[in-house]
Design an enzyme around this catalytic site. Structure first.
Site, PDB file in Angstrom:
ATOM      1  N   ARG A  44     -36.341   4.083  -0.447  1.00 41.60           N
ATOM      2  CA  ARG A  44     -35.395   5.069  -0.467  1.00 41.60           C
ATOM      3  C   ARG A  44     -34.570   5.237  -1.874  1.00 41.60           C
ATOM      4  NH1 ARG A  44     -30.800   5.452   2.670  1.00 41.60           N
ATOM      5  NH2 ARG A  44     -30.978   7.691   3.213  1.00 41.60           N
TER       6      ARG A  44
ATOM      7  N   ARG B 199     -34.019   8.562  -4.349  1.00 41.47           N
ATOM      8  CA  ARG B 199     -33.571   9.504  -3.620  1.00 41.47           C
ATOM      9  C   ARG B 199     -32.428  10.264  -4.421  1.00 41.47           C
ATOM     10  NH1 ARG B 199     -30.580   6.120  -1.205  1.00 41.47           N
ATOM     11  NH2 ARG B 199     -28.537   6.385  -0.366  1.00 41.47           N
TER      12      ARG B 199
ATOM     13  N   CYS C 297       3.579  -2.352 -17.086  1.00 40.98           N
ATOM     14  CA  CYS C 297       2.780  -3.147 -15.876  1.00 40.98           C
ATOM     15  C   CYS C 297       3.864  -4.051 -15.257  1.00 40.98           C
ATOM     16  CB  CYS C 297       1.952  -4.022 -16.855  1.00 40.98           C
ATOM     17  SG  CYS C 297       1.176  -5.245 -15.604  1.00 40.98           S
TER      18      CYS C 297
ATOM     19  N   CYS D   1       3.010  -7.928 -16.414  1.00 45.46           N
ATOM     20  CA  CYS D   1       2.849  -8.493 -17.754  1.00 45.46           C
ATOM     21  C   CYS D   1       4.432  -9.396 -17.832  1.00 45.46           C
ATOM     22  CB  CYS D   1       3.013  -7.234 -18.693  1.00 45.46           C
ATOM     23  SG  CYS D   1       1.632  -6.910 -19.287  1.00 45.46           S
TER      24      CYS D   1
ATOM     25  N   HIS E 213      -2.823  -8.508 -20.737  1.00 42.07           N
ATOM     26  CA  HIS E 213      -3.056  -7.271 -19.837  1.00 42.07           C
ATOM     27  C   HIS E 213      -4.451  -6.748 -19.757  1.00 42.07           C
ATOM     28  CE1 HIS E 213      -1.584  -3.842 -17.775  1.00 42.07           C
ATOM     29  NE2 HIS E 213      -2.583  -2.867 -18.657  1.00 42.07           N
TER      30      HIS E 213
ATOM     31  N   ASN F 174      -9.543  -8.394  -5.789  1.00 39.07           N
ATOM     32  CA  ASN F 174     -10.171  -7.005  -6.069  1.00 39.07           C
ATOM     33  C   ASN F 174      -9.924  -6.645  -7.472  1.00 39.07           C
ATOM     34  OD1 ASN F 174     -10.166  -6.949  -3.194  1.00 39.07           O
ATOM     35  ND2 ASN F 174      -8.000  -6.212  -3.161  1.00 39.07           N
TER      36      ASN F 174
ATOM     37  N   GLY G  41      -9.800  -0.681  -5.104  1.00 36.29           N
ATOM     38  CA  GLY G  41      -8.323  -0.539  -4.402  1.00 36.29           C
ATOM     39  C   GLY G  41      -7.478  -1.423  -5.199  1.00 36.29           C
TER      40      GLY G  41
ATOM     41  N   SER H 195      -4.713  -2.276  -7.567  1.00 35.91           N
ATOM     42  CA  SER H 195      -3.385  -1.557  -7.718  1.00 35.91           C
ATOM     43  C   SER H 195      -2.944  -1.605  -8.992  1.00 35.91           C
ATOM     44  CB  SER H 195      -2.505  -1.996  -6.763  1.00 35.91           C
ATOM     45  OG  SER H 195      -2.083  -3.222  -7.064  1.00 35.91           O
TER      46      SER H 195
ATOM     47  N   HIS I  47      -4.122  -5.284 -14.843  1.00 39.78           N
ATOM     48  CA  HIS I  47      -3.858  -6.611 -15.424  1.00 39.78           C
ATOM     49  C   HIS I  47      -4.540  -7.739 -14.519  1.00 39.78           C
ATOM     50  CE1 HIS I  47      -0.906  -9.297 -17.363  1.00 39.78           C
ATOM     51  NE2 HIS I  47      -1.346 -10.108 -16.756  1.00 39.78           N
TER      52      HIS I  47
ATOM     53  N   HIS J 162      -5.829 -10.198 -12.207  1.00 40.16           N
ATOM     54  CA  HIS J 162      -4.890 -11.182 -11.304  1.00 40.16           C
ATOM     55  C   HIS J 162      -5.834 -10.964  -9.833  1.00 40.16           C
ATOM     56  CE1 HIS J 162      -4.200  -6.668  -9.911  1.00 40.16           C
ATOM     57  NE2 HIS J 162      -3.878  -7.450  -8.844  1.00 40.16           N
TER      58      HIS J 162
ATOM     59  N   GLN K 265      -5.352 -12.495  -5.556  1.00 38.41           N
ATOM     60  CA  GLN K 265      -4.464 -12.618  -4.593  1.00 38.41           C
ATOM     61  C   GLN K 265      -4.700 -13.897  -3.765  1.00 38.41           C
ATOM     62  OE1 GLN K 265      -2.802  -9.518  -2.263  1.00 38.41           O
ATOM     63  NE2 GLN K 265      -4.226  -7.882  -3.270  1.00 38.41           N
TER      64      GLN K 265
ATOM     65  N   LYS L 286     -22.171   2.660  -3.912  1.00 33.48           N
ATOM     66  CA  LYS L 286     -22.723   2.382  -2.609  1.00 33.48           C
ATOM     67  C   LYS L 286     -21.681   2.811  -1.685  1.00 33.48           C
ATOM     68  CE  LYS L 286     -25.075   0.735   0.840  1.00 33.48           C
ATOM     69  NZ  LYS L 286     -26.161   1.438   1.661  1.00 33.48           N
ATOM     70  N   PHE L 287     -21.731   3.940  -0.724  1.00 34.56           N
ATOM     71  CA  PHE L 287     -20.994   3.794   0.425  1.00 34.56           C
ATOM     72  C   PHE L 287     -21.617   3.274   1.787  1.00 34.56           C
ATOM     73  CE2 PHE L 287     -19.690   7.230  -2.341  1.00 34.56           C
ATOM     74  CZ  PHE L 287     -18.443   7.411  -2.277  1.00 34.56           C
TER      75      PHE L 287
ATOM     76  N   TYR M  50     -24.702   5.313   9.346  1.00 28.81           N
ATOM     77  CA  TYR M  50     -25.507   4.313  10.062  1.00 28.81           C
ATOM     78  C   TYR M  50     -24.719   2.920   9.875  1.00 28.81           C
ATOM     79  CZ  TYR M  50     -29.405   1.348  11.438  1.00 28.81           C
ATOM     80  OH  TYR M  50     -30.071   0.256  12.018  1.00 28.81           O
ATOM     81  N   GLU M  51     -24.367   2.744   8.532  1.00 25.87           N
ATOM     82  CA  GLU M  51     -23.903   1.187   8.594  1.00 25.87           C
ATOM     83  C   GLU M  51     -22.341   1.190   9.147  1.00 25.87           C
ATOM     84  OE1 GLU M  51     -24.584   3.113   5.406  1.00 25.87           O
ATOM     85  OE2 GLU M  51     -25.356   1.651   4.124  1.00 25.87           O
TER      86      GLU M  51
HETATM   87  P1  H2U Z   1      -4.038  -5.811  -5.840  1.00 21.19           P
HETATM   88  O1  H2U Z   1      -4.217  -4.972  -7.178  1.00 21.19           O
HETATM   89  O2  H2U Z   1      -5.219  -6.492  -5.240  1.00 21.19           O
HETATM   90  O3  H2U Z   1      -3.419  -4.680  -4.813  1.00 21.19           O
HETATM   91  O4  H2U Z   1      -3.120  -6.805  -5.668  1.00 21.19           O
HETATM   92  C1  H2U Z   1      -1.817  -6.581  -6.442  1.00 21.19           C
HETATM   93  C2  H2U Z   1      -0.580  -7.297  -5.585  1.00 21.19           C
HETATM   94  O5  H2U Z   1       0.598  -7.279  -6.309  1.00 21.19           O
HETATM   95  C3  H2U Z   1      -0.345  -6.239  -4.159  1.00 21.19           C
HETATM   96  O6  H2U Z   1      -0.628  -7.135  -3.111  1.00 21.19           O
HETATM   97  C4  H2U Z   1       1.511  -6.912  -5.404  1.00 21.19           C
HETATM   98  C5  H2U Z   1       1.272  -5.938  -4.436  1.00 21.19           C
HETATM   99  O7  H2U Z   1       1.875  -6.074  -3.239  1.00 21.19           O
HETATM  100  N1  H2U Z   1       2.655  -6.612  -6.318  1.00 21.19           N
HETATM  101  C6  H2U Z   1       3.974  -7.387  -6.286  1.00 21.19           C
HETATM  102  O8  H2U Z   1       3.896  -8.243  -5.561  1.00 21.19           O
HETATM  103  N2  H2U Z   1       5.024  -6.870  -7.148  1.00 21.19           N
HETATM  104  C7  H2U Z   1       5.085  -5.926  -7.747  1.00 21.19           C
HETATM  105  O9  H2U Z   1       5.829  -5.621  -8.630  1.00 21.19           O
HETATM  106  C8  H2U Z   1       3.809  -5.044  -8.103  1.00 21.19           C
HETATM  107  C9  H2U Z   1       2.499  -5.564  -7.081  1.00 21.19           C
END
Ligand code: H2U
Length: 344
Positions: free
Chosen positions: A23, A26, A47, A50, A110, A150, A156, A158, A161, A163, A165, A308-309, A313-314
């Site tokens: 496949r 495609r 940020c 930072c 950063h 992530n 996802g 956020s 910078h 980092h 978790q 990739k999504f 099926y997945e």
């Molecule tokens: P992600 O980029 O994977 O979402 O991780 C960033 C984390 O940083 C996220 O869980 C936390 C968010 O809750 N955060 C703080 O604790 N304080 C902040 O001022 C910004 C983001």
């Protein structure tokens, strides 16, 4: 090499993945991701992560250099939420989940992601992971410490910078518990860890190895789900990052850099992924069945903009991939060891 549609078995999760190499060609007229913004400044006044900046909840970050860890201002777990549980004999079963969430900034810079960091900086990050795992894992009510990252907005993330978790909690989460049962079953039957035997078999087969050094192997698992999924696994059967020798810490830092540089070089972009370590539970019991590994689960499929999504099926049946793990490993293996930004 396996050709044509077939299913592969994942002994860690006791599940199957459908492989359909035919496949691959495609056409794609669907969503395109925007490429990651390149060359961010060393410091961004807007940020939240930072040094010296104010976070979303008003806390001011210290003027840190190197790794900086703080308690997540928006935690998924709540300390002190232990207590009553309910519904054990019905459909509405629930239990409280106490735990601790932390954010770990890789450095003050950063714009410097893992593949662009100096080896000494990555080594310091490994030490910080060890400190956090030791400190959180030693707490009476913490039985599992999940360290992950992530990377990229498509995953996802956020904030650009660099980092990761840490989610430390009372329960061993479902996916890890499932893996734990399979590792235990293998260990009880064979007297060695599943991954020790698997790494041996992969080093003999050679076709899915991306990188190797004295202490670690980076490979595309035979049962990989994501197109360029990899596993970094220790050659020695150590249950968690605290078992690493000094030499293993350095070798781990080195293979992480080598792998992530190749990821960036693949599509000449800051390669997005979710990555995380799987380690023994911190429940105070011995875990000879456990074997440290770190998974990289990247979403990109055929360019910096086509992902990739996992849908249809997945979502309803089981995971499916087009590109074979062998092809993915060969593509990653053949990439330059120097980051494309340094080569110009
Ligand atoms: P992600 O980029 O994977 O979402 O991780 C960033 C984390 O940083 C996220 O869980 C936390 C968010 O809750 N955060 C703080 O604790 N304080 C902040 O001022 C910004 C983001």
């Amino acid at each position: 090499m396996l050709q044509g549609s077939h299913r592969r078995y994942d002994p860690l999760m006791d599940e199957w993945v459908l492989v359909s190499p035919q496949r691959s060609g495609r056409p794609w007229q669907g969503q395109q991701e925007s490429t990651a913004g390149e060359d961010l400044p060393a410091h961004d006044p807007g940020c939240y992560l930072c040094p010296g900046n104010t976070r979303a909840n008003g806390t001011v970050n210290p003027a840190y250099t190197g790794v900086h860890v703080f308690n997540n201002d928006f935690p998924a777990f709540q300390e002190g939420s232990a207590g009553e549980e309910g519904g054990a004999d019905g459909f509405f079963r629930w239990r409280p989940e106490p735990g601790i969430n932390r954010v770990i900034c890789y450095s003050e810079h950063h714009g410097r992601t893992l593949p662009e960091m100096e080896l000494a900086e990555i080594r310091a990050l490994v030490r910080a992971w060890q400190r956090e795992f030791a400190e959180l894992g030693a707490l009476e009510h913490i039985n599992h410490v999940q360290i992950f990252e992530n990377k990229g907005s498509v995953m996802g993330c956020s904030n650009p910078h660099p980092h990761g978790q840490i989610w430390a909690q009372q329960a061993v989460p479902s996916r890890v518990a499932r893996k734990q049962a399979n590792l235990r079953r293998y260990f009880d039957r064979h007297g060695r860890t599943l991954l020790e035997a698997y790494v041996e078999a992969e080093l003999a087969a050679k076709e899915r190895i991306v990188l190797e050094n004295e202490s670690f192997v980076a490979l595309v698992p035979f049962w990989a789900v994501w197109p360029f999924e990899t596993m970094v696994v220790s050659k020695r059967a150590v249950p968690d990052i605290l078992g690493f020798t000094e030499a293993e810490c350095a070798a781990f830092a080195s293979i992480l850099k080598g792998l992530t540089v190749r990821y960036d070089n693949l599509f000449r972009t800051s390669f997005p992924y979710s990555a995380g370590m799987h380690q023994a539970p911190t429940d105070g019991r011995p875990h000879p069945e456990w074997h440290f590994h770190k998974l990289f689960l990247p979403p990109l499929l055929r360019s910096a903009t086509v992902k990739k999504f996992m849908v249809g099926y997945e979502m309803l049946g089981e995971a499916q991939r087009d590109l074979t793990p062998e092809t993915a490993a060969a593509m990653l293996r053949d990439l330059p060891a120097v980051h494309y930004k340094q080569r110009g």
